[in-house]
Design a protein around this motif. Sequence first.
Motif, mmCIF file in Angstrom:
data_model
loop_
_atom_site.group_PDB
_atom_site.id
_atom_site.type_symbol
_atom_site.label_atom_id
_atom_site.label_comp_id
_atom_site.label_asym_id
_atom_site.label_seq_id
_atom_site.Cartn_x
_atom_site.Cartn_y
_atom_site.Cartn_z
ATOM 1 N N ASP A 78 0.828 -1.207 0.000
ATOM 2 C CA ASP A 78 0.000 0.000 0.000
ATOM 3 C C ASP A 78 0.864 1.260 0.000
ATOM 4 O O ASP A 78 0.570 2.241 -0.692
ATOM 5 N N VAL A 79 1.942 1.221 0.785
ATOM 6 C CA VAL A 79 2.840 2.378 0.868
ATOM 7 C C VAL A 79 3.592 2.568 -0.444
ATOM 8 O O VAL A 79 3.745 3.691 -0.932
ATOM 9 N N VAL A 80 4.068 1.460 -1.033
ATOM 10 C CA VAL A 80 4.782 1.556 -2.311
ATOM 11 C C VAL A 80 3.867 2.129 -3.385
ATOM 12 O O VAL A 80 4.278 2.978 -4.199
ATOM 13 N N ASN A 81 2.606 1.696 -3.400
ATOM 14 C CA ASN A 81 1.659 2.222 -4.385
ATOM 15 C C ASN A 81 1.322 3.687 -4.116
ATOM 16 O O ASN A 81 1.152 4.474 -5.050
ATOM 17 N N LEU A 82 1.225 4.050 -2.836
ATOM 18 C CA LEU A 82 0.948 5.444 -2.483
ATOM 19 C C LEU A 82 2.049 6.361 -2.971
ATOM 20 O O LEU A 82 1.786 7.465 -3.464
ATOM 21 N N GLU A 84 4.112 5.943 -5.484
ATOM 22 C CA GLU A 84 4.513 5.525 -6.829
ATOM 23 C C GLU A 84 5.334 6.628 -7.503
ATOM 24 O O GLU A 84 4.990 7.805 -7.425
ATOM 25 N N GLY A 85 6.416 6.239 -8.132
ATOM 26 C CA GLY A 85 7.300 7.203 -8.782
ATOM 27 C C GLY A 85 8.469 7.627 -7.922
ATOM 28 O O GLY A 85 9.322 8.398 -8.374
ATOM 29 N N CYS A 86 8.548 7.122 -6.671
ATOM 30 C CA CYS A 86 9.644 7.470 -5.758
ATOM 31 C C CYS A 86 10.717 6.394 -5.721
ATOM 32 O O CYS A 86 11.616 6.446 -4.867
ATOM 33 N N ASN A 87 10.636 5.410 -6.613
ATOM 34 C CA ASN A 87 11.639 4.337 -6.733
ATOM 35 C C ASN A 87 11.790 3.536 -5.441
ATOM 36 O O ASN A 87 12.903 3.216 -5.013
ATOM 37 N N LEU A 88 10.665 3.205 -4.821
ATOM 38 C CA LEU A 88 10.679 2.399 -3.606
ATOM 39 C C LEU A 88 10.291 0.959 -3.925
ATOM 40 O O LEU A 88 9.405 0.714 -4.747
ATOM 41 N N GLY A 89 10.967 0.023 -3.264
ATOM 42 C CA GLY A 89 10.600 -1.382 -3.331
ATOM 43 C C GLY A 89 10.171 -1.858 -1.958
ATOM 44 O O GLY A 89 10.265 -1.122 -0.965
ATOM 45 N N LEU A 90 9.715 -3.093 -1.874
ATOM 46 C CA LEU A 90 9.274 -3.628 -0.587
ATOM 47 C C LEU A 90 10.412 -3.691 0.421
ATOM 48 O O LEU A 90 10.184 -3.562 1.632
ATOM 49 N N ASN A 114 15.814 13.752 -3.925
ATOM 50 C CA ASN A 114 14.760 14.060 -4.886
ATOM 51 C C ASN A 114 13.579 13.114 -4.719
ATOM 52 O O ASN A 114 12.414 13.526 -4.813
ATOM 53 N N ALA A 115 13.866 11.833 -4.481
ATOM 54 C CA ALA A 115 12.790 10.862 -4.271
ATOM 55 C C ALA A 115 12.024 11.180 -2.991
ATOM 56 O O ALA A 115 10.788 11.058 -2.950
ATOM 57 N N TYR A 116 12.733 11.590 -1.947
ATOM 58 C CA TYR A 116 12.065 11.965 -0.692
ATOM 59 C C TYR A 116 11.163 13.180 -0.907
ATOM 60 O O TYR A 116 10.010 13.205 -0.436
ATOM 61 N N ASN A 117 11.655 14.177 -1.627
ATOM 62 C CA ASN A 117 10.842 15.364 -1.905
ATOM 63 C C ASN A 117 9.625 15.017 -2.755
ATOM 64 O O ASN A 117 8.539 15.579 -2.566
ATOM 65 N N ALA A 118 9.802 14.084 -3.688
ATOM 66 C CA ALA A 118 8.669 13.637 -4.499
ATOM 67 C C ALA A 118 7.619 12.951 -3.624
ATOM 68 O O ALA A 118 6.409 13.098 -3.846
ATOM 69 N N ALA A 119 8.071 12.200 -2.614
ATOM 70 C CA ALA A 119 7.133 11.556 -1.692
ATOM 71 C C ALA A 119 6.355 12.584 -0.887
ATOM 72 O O ALA A 119 5.147 12.431 -0.662
ATOM 73 N N LEU A 120 7.009 13.633 -0.466
ATOM 74 C CA LEU A 120 6.322 14.708 0.258
ATOM 75 C C LEU A 120 5.226 15.322 -0.595
ATOM 76 O O LEU A 120 4.096 15.553 -0.124
ATOM 77 N N ARG A 121 5.542 15.578 -1.859
ATOM 78 C CA ARG A 121 4.539 16.167 -2.755
ATOM 79 C C ARG A 121 3.383 15.196 -2.998
ATOM 80 O O ARG A 121 2.217 15.600 -3.036
ATOM 81 N N GLY A 122 3.726 13.893 -3.161
ATOM 82 C CA GLY A 122 2.689 12.905 -3.403
ATOM 83 C C GLY A 122 1.735 12.769 -2.223
ATOM 84 O O GLY A 122 0.514 12.659 -2.401
ATOM 85 N N ILE A 123 2.280 12.785 -1.001
ATOM 86 C CA ILE A 123 1.435 12.661 0.188
ATOM 87 C C ILE A 123 0.542 13.883 0.337
ATOM 88 O O ILE A 123 -0.632 13.777 0.716
#
Length: 227
Positions: A78-82, A84-90, A114-123
């Motif tokens: 669920d978190v990986v799908n939330l 998405e686009g942050c290059n996270l795996g299980l 950059n991936a962390y900042n993208a996660a902030l924007r996505g949330i």
Amino acid sequence: MNLLNRASMKSISLIQMAHQNQGLGSIIRGSSRFFSTEADDASQGQSQEPSNPFLQNPSSGLVYGRLSGITKHTLKSDVVNLLEGCNLGLDDVKVEYSRSYMPSSIMLQFPSRNAYNAALRGISRKGRLFRLERADRSQWDLIAPFDGKAILLQGIPRNALPDDIERFLTGCQYDTSSMQIFMRQTNQGPIRMAVVRFLSPALAAHAQITKNRGFCLNNQISVQVLL
């Protein structure tokens, strides 16, 4: 005769001056070559110097975060799908449990800032119930994930013996030496629990499906897969 002497002396003076000028020109040309070579050496030396770490791209390197606002039903997928686009795996997701084995937060390992900042924007766009904040590598290392290979049994009778729990788990393939039985304080009061480990997530999921809400002695047992 005097005119002839003066003319010859003048010619000699001109010749001497020409030789002097040639010598001066060679000196100037030599010095210019020297300074040019010195400048080239300096530029090469500068290009070989290690880059200043303060000038390196700050977006490189692992960044860690803690995601709060989860429930006991939140899965790693669920978190990986939330995000998405942050290059996270299980493997970049760890669930943090309280002493009573309630999921309290999720630790995340991002490949870059950059991936962390993208996660902030996505949330902020689609996950307003969650909150993401920075964490340290030491906090990530402290968590030993279960990776879906363990189950939590809740509601075990106080007079139940390990043999009673083994009979409850009849038909399940698990590591009998891994069973841990303990008491924890919860909102419903003290509850007896047990953690049992399996060889694979599939075997743990099978135990959860077949044994959840079953009975050990006279108590109904809740079975939860630990992530």
